[in-house]
Design a protein around this motif. Structure first.
Motif: not given
Length: 292
Positions: A209-226
């Motif tokens: 998933v491109p980071i620029t296309e996330l709906r939730d761009r919070s750092w917390r959501n980054w941490g949910r990725h594998r």
């Protein structure tokens, strides 16, 4: 698009005079010498400094401050000289960022060597050893490296699904996320033709998933990725420190491939191939000439 308010840090200026000053003097996007890159620049650094001083000398917050902080671009540190206060500079950009090629850069490098760095009240640090070496190449000043910790994200690696982040891609030669998803799709197709263990069945359903296309761009959501695929378009990027600081597993280019990603980065532009007049780093310390 800047770090004054990212993560709701609420550090952006509300001073209308300074906002007007930046709008007047900073061109947000102008072509580099290679006609490919586009970056901000200040066409007349002397005029910017003159207008800044007119505002700063009458600004009560600046007059009441104990220390002045400069960061991006580094030559803004030079604006503070006439205010007579200690200066702390934390440098994360090319040392000549925003300055036109030639004399204006050389003037700043000389001022940094002769005045800013020579004043014992001032302290300077930079984000990476690479940038520290470049500052030395430009000016002859050795600046301490203090790499960011990314603690301001207040986020930790807590994977909740199989999706893998792909960081921002600046030079669009190909769509890396698309290529990786196509590769994973091919792996899935092989499941019907060859025996696979449970691990293969799981990981072959990964989505990039491109980071620029996330709906939730919070750092917390980054941490949910594998994990995250890091596409380094410059030798120093804050996104690396942010992901590394939250203990995110990182997929990075090999040493052999790395130059292909960073060679056109902001830091390496031929626009910055200037030094303090009369200075040249000893060959035994920095033996390479400037090159993109």
């Amino acid at each position: 698009q800047n770090y004054c308010n990212v993560g709701s840090l609420d550090r952006c200026t509300t001073n209308a005079a300074f906002e007007d000053l930046l709008r007047k003097h900073v061109i947000k996007s102008a072509p580099a010498m290679n006609t490919i890159n586009k970056f901000p620049h200040v066409p007349d650094a002397a005029a910017l400094k003159r207008d800044f001083m007119q505002i700063a000398k009458g600004d009560p917050d600046i007059q009441a401050s104990d220390i002045l902080l400069c960061s991006e671009p580094p030559f803004f540190c030079d604006l503070f000289l006439e205010l007579g206060k200690p200066i702390f500079g934390y440098i994360g950009n090319p040392f000549g960022a925003y300055l036109l090629p030639g004399e204006e850069q050389e003037n700043f490098y000389a001022s940094f060597f002769n005045t800013l760095a020579a004043d014992g009240r001032n302290t300077f640090a930079c984000v990476s050893p690479y940038l520290s070496a470049l500052i030395y190449w430009h000016s002859g000043v050795q600046v301490t490296t203090l790499q960011p910790l990314g603690l301001y994200t207040q986020a930790s690696y807590r994977p909740a699904h199989n999706n893998v982040l792909v960081t921002k891609q600046v030079f669009l030669l190909w769509d890396v996320a698309c290529v990786l998803n196509s590769f994973v799709g091919t792996l899935r197709e092989t499941q019907g033709h060859a025996p696979m263990g449970p691990g293969g069945l799981t990981w072959n359903h990964t989505r990039f998933v491109p980071i620029t296309e996330l709906r939730d761009r919070s750092w917390r959501n980054w941490g949910r990725h594998r994990a995250a695929v890091l596409l380094p378009y410059d030798p120093q990027q804050m996104v690396f420190y942010e992901l590394y600081g939250m203990s995110m597993p990182l997929l990075v280019p090999s040493l052999e491939l790395l130059p292909y990603f960073t060679r056109m980065g902001y830091t390496n532009l031929q626009d910055f191939a200037y030094k303090r007049p009369g200075w040249s780093a000893p060959e035994g310390e920095l033996r390479y000439n400037w090159t993109e």
